[in-house]
Design a protein around this motif. Structure first.
Motif, PDB file in Angstrom:
ATOM      1  N   VAL A  24      -3.853  -4.438 -12.254  1.00  0.00           N
ATOM      2  CA  VAL A  24      -3.485  -5.185 -11.212  1.00  0.00           C
ATOM      3  C   VAL A  24      -3.106  -6.526 -11.702  1.00  0.00           C
ATOM      4  N   THR A  58       0.960  -1.274   0.085  1.00  0.00           N
ATOM      5  CA  THR A  58       0.040  -0.102   0.045  1.00  0.00           C
ATOM      6  C   THR A  58       0.887   1.190  -0.147  1.00  0.00           C
ATOM      7  N   LYS A  60       3.280 -13.081  -0.123  1.00  0.00           N
ATOM      8  CA  LYS A  60       3.131 -13.018  -1.658  1.00  0.00           C
ATOM      9  C   LYS A  60       4.229 -13.815  -2.326  1.00  0.00           C
ATOM     10  N   TYR A  71     -12.899 -14.563  -3.050  1.00  0.00           N
ATOM     11  CA  TYR A  71     -12.208 -13.536  -2.660  1.00  0.00           C
ATOM     12  C   TYR A  71     -12.887 -12.215  -2.585  1.00  0.00           C
ATOM     13  N   GLY A  92       6.157  -5.375   4.488  1.00  0.00           N
ATOM     14  CA  GLY A  92       7.205  -4.743   3.709  1.00  0.00           C
ATOM     15  C   GLY A  92       6.534  -4.843   2.134  1.00  0.00           C
ATOM     16  N   THR A 138      -5.293  -1.518  -3.731  1.00  0.00           N
ATOM     17  CA  THR A 138      -5.243  -0.815  -4.882  1.00  0.00           C
ATOM     18  C   THR A 138      -5.995   0.448  -5.072  1.00  0.00           C
ATOM     19  N   SER A 141       3.988  -9.148   1.890  1.00  0.00           N
ATOM     20  CA  SER A 141       3.269  -9.789   3.110  1.00  0.00           C
ATOM     21  C   SER A 141       2.393 -11.081   2.445  1.00  0.00           C
ATOM     22  N   ASP A 186       0.172  -2.768 -10.168  1.00  0.00           N
ATOM     23  CA  ASP A 186       0.199  -3.261  -8.690  1.00  0.00           C
ATOM     24  C   ASP A 186       0.403  -4.600  -8.932  1.00  0.00           C
ATOM     25  N   CYS A 195       1.513  -6.575  -6.781  1.00  0.00           N
ATOM     26  CA  CYS A 195       1.676  -6.996  -5.148  1.00  0.00           C
ATOM     27  C   CYS A 195       1.399  -8.701  -5.283  1.00  0.00           C
ATOM     28  N   GLN A 196       0.492  -9.169  -5.768  1.00  0.00           N
ATOM     29  CA  GLN A 196       0.363 -10.460  -5.975  1.00  0.00           C
ATOM     30  C   GLN A 196       1.197 -11.396  -6.899  1.00  0.00           C
ATOM     31  N   TRP A 205      -7.936  -6.472  -4.819  1.00  0.00           N
ATOM     32  CA  TRP A 205      -7.806  -6.468  -3.272  1.00  0.00           C
ATOM     33  C   TRP A 205      -8.136  -4.789  -2.726  1.00  0.00           C
ATOM     34  N   SER A 214       4.355  -6.041  -2.838  1.00  0.00           N
ATOM     35  CA  SER A 214       4.101  -6.212  -1.345  1.00  0.00           C
ATOM     36  C   SER A 214       5.025  -7.733  -0.987  1.00  0.00           C
TER      37      SER A 214
END
Ligand SMILES: Cc1ncc(COP(=O)(O)O)c(C=O)c1O
Length: 411
Positions: free
Chosen positions: A118, A48, A172, A311, A181, A76, A170, A144, A146-147, A73, A168
């Motif tokens: 994303v 984030t 991932k 999800y 982080g 974003t 966490s 994004d 992150c995933q 999620w 990200s």
């Protein structure tokens, strides 16, 4: 002991030793640069924080529109709200579940400043096409990822393709065992430096930045937020991130080979040239084939001990098996904030004086996102990654097969 270092003597503590013992996060910056091929990397406290830093770096603020997806999620879209910009949602491609480029084109207005796709569930968004659209319209692409921090498009790692990319760590594909982080990555020095003003320490900004327009805000740490990373073991996890990702892909390929002909289930699609890294293994359920709803099917799988979630929506949506399920609310545009459009109780950022055309968000806006949110069911990384192997995948397949074989009991 000789003379003092200050007056020309030797140092007591060698530079390399100080580097190794203290600046672990700096080492991870370097490792990520090498791993992704991105020229500049800044570690942050979270994905984030990384996304907000990217948006600030691109100069996005009140009245600016950012085209993104509602099929994601919350963070974003939360990042866009956090810089007081207006999220504009594009629909998704029903196969990859990532942003639909044709719909992005339809949503561009004179107020659009950036596209924020994303890499959802670990499948990269169509970044090369989006870069072409962005180039035509003078927009930024902020990815994004992150995933999807280990994903690739045509052999190139994400992180080095879009104008800016957020990771990200966490839980991932690249993770830290402390569970937090993030990082932002870019090839553009100016964007990298401006991102530091999002919330890095004044001394770090002063040490790294060269641009006088950045340096003049260093003493305030930029906007006053704190997105600073804390030392962590991400570096260690990065060392085997590819091995872990490839083992998970092999597990997911096995699931697909066993499930692709099961009536009622559509297994994940992988676009040619794209490396899907399966943060989730997401299938689609067709409720008409067995006359059983997706939620009832998920309920049965969970009762068997297989942790599956829908999800985006409801069925068993919870973070861990022992947390409490909540109604996730569907794609983001259907959630309360977008009905009320009144963040901070003053209408911002949706209805402030800078906004030319205040947006309205409604059910029916994003037909594909809304339909897929009713059909998807997902198995998470922990059940797909090593040490899980084909024996564990066999258990997943057998559990799904058991429920399908006894589907009459669910009607
Ligand atoms: C798609 C997406 N974007 C952003 C984030 C935010 O990352 P973090 O939790 O590190 O802030 C996440 C985290 O799950 C995510 O899945």
């Amino acid at each position: 002991m000789g003379r003092l270092a200050l007056t020309g003597g030797g140092k007591m503590i060698a530079d390399e030793r100080r580097l190794r013992s203290r600046w672990k996060t700096a080492n991870m910056d370097e490792a990520l640069r090498e791993y992704t091929g991105a020229k500049f990397v800044q570690m942050t406290n979270s994905g984030t924080g990384a996304l907000i830093s990217c948006l600030l770096a691109a100069g996005i603020g009140p009245g600016d529109e950012v085209i993104t997806v509602a099929y994601t999620w919350t963070a974003t879209v939360g990042a866009i709200l956090r810089v007081n910009a207006v999220p504009v949602f594009a629909d998704i491609d029903p196969q990859t579940l990532t942003i639909d480029v044709a719909d992005v084109r339809r949503k561009i207005t004179p107020q659009t400043k950036a596209i924020l796709p994303v890499d959802f569930y670990g499948h990269p968004a169509p970044i090369p096409e989006l870069m072409a659209v962005a180039h035509e319209h003078h927009l930024f692409v902020i990815e994004d990822a992150c995933q999807a921090s280990t994903a690739e498009i045509d052999g190139q790692k994400v992180g080095s393709i879009a104008d800016m990319t957020a990771f990200s760590f966490s839980g991932k594909p690249i993770y830290t065992t402390y569970g937090g982080g993030g990082a932002y990555l870019t090839n553009d020095r100016k964007l990298f430096e401006r991102g530091l003003l999002g919330g890095q320490h004044p001394t770090l900004i002063a040490g790294v930045a060269q641009d006088p327009d950045v340096l003049k805000y260093a003493s305030m740490g930029g906007t006053g937020d704190n997105f600073r990373n804390v030392p962590n073991d991400g570096m260690m996890q990065l060392l085997d991130a590819d091995a872990r990702t490839n083992a998970r892909i092999a597990n997911c390929d096995y699931l697909t080979s066993q499930l692709e002909d099961v009536p009622g289930i559509t297994t994940p699609y992988v676009r040619p040239g794209y490396k899907h890294v399966y943060h989730y293994y997401t299938c689609l359920w067709d409720p008409d084939v067995h006359d059983v709803s997706r939620d009832r099917f998920c309920e049965a799988l969970n009762a068997e001990g297989l942790f599956v979630v829908a999800y985006l929506k409801d069925a068993n949506y919870r973070f861990t098996p022992d947390s409490k399920p909540i109604a996730a609310g569907g794609p983001i545009h259907l959630r309360t904030i977008f009905r009320e459009r009144n963040l901070y109780g003053k209408g911002c950022p949706f209805q402030c004086p800078h906004v030319k055309n205040p947006p309205v968000y409604a059910k029916g806006d994003l037909p594909v996102s809304e339909a897929m949110a009713d059909r998807e069911f997902c198995i998470g990384q922990p059940d797909l990654s090593p040490p899980c192997d084909d024996r564990d995948m066999r258990v997943i397949v057998d559990t799904i097969t058991k429920v399908i074989d006894n589907i009459d009991e669910l009607r």
